[in-house]
Scaffold this active site. Structure first.
Site, mmCIF file in Angstrom:
data_model
loop_
_atom_site.group_PDB
_atom_site.id
_atom_site.type_symbol
_atom_site.label_atom_id
_atom_site.label_comp_id
_atom_site.label_asym_id
_atom_site.label_seq_id
_atom_site.Cartn_x
_atom_site.Cartn_y
_atom_site.Cartn_z
ATOM 1 N N THR A 211 -6.437 6.312 7.902
ATOM 2 C CA THR A 211 -6.958 6.589 6.558
ATOM 3 C C THR A 211 -7.018 5.333 5.689
ATOM 4 O OG1 THR A 211 -4.803 7.156 5.609
ATOM 5 C CG2 THR A 211 -6.037 8.943 6.666
ATOM 6 N N GLU B 9 -3.632 13.235 1.102
ATOM 7 C CA GLU B 9 -4.902 12.772 1.659
ATOM 8 C C GLU B 9 -5.684 13.982 2.167
ATOM 9 O OE1 GLU B 9 -3.863 9.187 4.197
ATOM 10 O OE2 GLU B 9 -4.869 8.419 2.391
ATOM 11 N N HIS C 168 0.825 -1.210 0.000
ATOM 12 C CA HIS C 168 0.000 0.000 0.000
ATOM 13 C C HIS C 168 0.858 1.259 0.000
ATOM 14 C CE1 HIS C 168 -3.360 -2.585 0.859
ATOM 15 N NE2 HIS C 168 -2.810 -3.009 1.973
ATOM 16 N N HIS D 80 1.941 8.951 1.104
ATOM 17 C CA HIS D 80 0.809 8.784 0.177
ATOM 18 C C HIS D 80 1.111 9.688 -1.021
ATOM 19 C CE1 HIS D 80 -1.726 6.880 3.333
ATOM 20 N NE2 HIS D 80 -1.018 7.654 4.139
HETATM 21 C C1 SG4 Z 1 -0.436 2.917 5.667
HETATM 22 O O1 SG4 Z 1 -1.035 1.882 4.896
HETATM 23 C C2 SG4 Z 1 0.609 2.284 6.596
HETATM 24 O O2 SG4 Z 1 1.429 1.430 5.886
HETATM 25 C C3 SG4 Z 1 -0.033 1.509 7.723
HETATM 26 O O3 SG4 Z 1 0.977 1.089 8.623
HETATM 27 C C4 SG4 Z 1 -0.972 2.439 8.458
HETATM 28 O O4 SG4 Z 1 -1.634 1.709 9.481
HETATM 29 C C5 SG4 Z 1 -2.015 2.970 7.512
HETATM 30 O O5 SG4 Z 1 -1.393 3.645 6.428
HETATM 31 C C6 SG4 Z 1 -2.912 3.977 8.186
HETATM 32 O O6 SG4 Z 1 -2.143 5.017 8.737
HETATM 33 O O7 SG4 Z 1 -1.455 7.274 9.119
HETATM 34 N N1 SG4 Z 1 -2.514 6.765 6.911
HETATM 35 S S1 SG4 Z 1 -2.503 6.511 8.482
HETATM 36 O O8 SG4 Z 1 -3.815 6.741 9.002
HETATM 37 O O9 SG4 Z 1 -0.432 2.690 11.122
HETATM 38 C C7 SG4 Z 1 -1.287 1.908 10.762
HETATM 39 C C8 SG4 Z 1 1.374 -0.205 8.581
HETATM 40 O O10 SG4 Z 1 0.819 -1.027 7.918
HETATM 41 C C9 SG4 Z 1 -2.092 1.124 11.736
HETATM 42 C C10 SG4 Z 1 2.559 -0.486 9.414
HETATM 43 ZN ZN ZN Z 2 -0.933 7.564 6.089
#
Ligand code: SG4
Ligand code: ZN
Length: 264
Positions: free
Chosen positions: A201, A106, A67, A94
């Site tokens: 997100t 975002e 991702h 992102h």
């Molecule tokens: C991204 O997919 C990161 O890789 C995730 O972290 C993260 O999930 C997710 O975004 C959501 O984070 O700051 N965009 S955000 O709201 O941190 C988490 C991992 O997969 C739980 C390590």
């Molecule tokens: Zn993020």
């Protein structure tokens, strides 16, 4: 149960709430910041990154989780200036799709996207034992959001990450990289920001995040942005190649929330 998700297509963001109910909640992220509707809160002081510059010469790692690109952060890094002590967990980005003028952030400001967005994720280590517990709690996480724009000059700090993307092109790959000063990725003014309560997100979209979005943006060169937007695949090595692009969620309804500002 579906645990697989993507940004577009049959398990894309319009479908997330079907499989991850929190994604349909009333306090989701990201949001658009309509600046005239924000409210100044004089109690919001500058944030203080703790230990961000002390990498202790231990290498960092970089991985492609399908991702985004993730840099796990050492547990001695944290964040001061919030009601609780927060410990750093990881940072990631992102971005858009390489088209000129295409957005990839975002959060948006008055409807305007930026080219990309950096997130530094922390958990509330004063109240919870670890990230997995904290991310299910309303006051569990604090994420710093930094809007990224393009400029003429390369941003040397970002090369610490971008130089190694070619080593983790496929989902599931990781590489060890030289440690670097994490604070050098942040804007210099950590005193001017927007603050609101929102969510992760991505699925599972838990509504556990105290969001900070800095008003100062950081700049990277077009070459650097192009690298970010073209080098990685969302697919595994043995699968058909899917370029990792447009890995941002679109702004969610603010509903009854107010976005605070740290400045008048
Ligand atoms: C991204 O997919 C990161 O890789 C995730 O972290 C993260 O999930 C997710 O975004 C959501 O984070 O700051 N965009 S955000 O709201 O941190 C988490 C991992 O997969 C739980 C390590
Ligand atoms: Zn993020």
């Amino acid at each position: 149960a579906v645990t697989y998700w993507t940004y577009t297509g049959s398990v894309g963001q319009s479908k997330w709430a079907d499989y991850f109910p929190d994604c349909g909640g009333k306090a989701q992220s990201p949001v658009d910041v309509a600046t005239v509707q924000t409210q100044y809160d004089p109690s919001l002081g500058p944030l203080t990154p703790l230990g961000y510059s002390q990498h202790g010469n231990k290498p960092f790692s970089l991985y492609n989780n399908g991702h985004t690109v993730v840099v796990p952060l050492p547990g001695w890094m944290g964040l001061g200036g919030l009601p609780w002590q927060f410990t750093a967990v990881q940072m990631h980005l992102h971005w858009g799709n390489g088209a000129p003028e295409a957005g990839g952030s975002e959060h948006t400001i008055n409807g305007q996207s930026s080219a990309a967005e950096l997130h530094v994720v922390h958990y509330n280590s004063e109240l919870y034992p670890n990230m997995s517990v904290a991310m299910t709690q309303q006051d569990g996480l604090a994420v710093l959001g930094v809007l990224i724009e393009t400029g003429e000059e390369a941003n040397q700090a970002f090369w610490n990450i971008l130089n190694y993307l070619g080593r983790i092109r496929h989902a599931g790959q990781s590489v060890s990289i030289p440690a670097f000063d994490v604070q050098s990725l942040l804007p210099s003014d950590l005193g001017r920001y927007y603050r609101y309560n929102g969510s992760l997100t991505t699925p599972p979209c838990f509504q556990s995040v105290l969001w900070t979005l800095f008003t100062e943006t950081v700049k990277i060169s077009h070459t650097q942005l192009m690298k970010l937007e073209t080098v990685l695949y969302a697919s595994k090595e043995d699968a058909d190649r899917v370029v990792m692009q447009d890995n941002y969620r679109t702004p969610q309804p603010l509903n009854d929330r107010t976005i605070l500002s740290s400045f008048p």
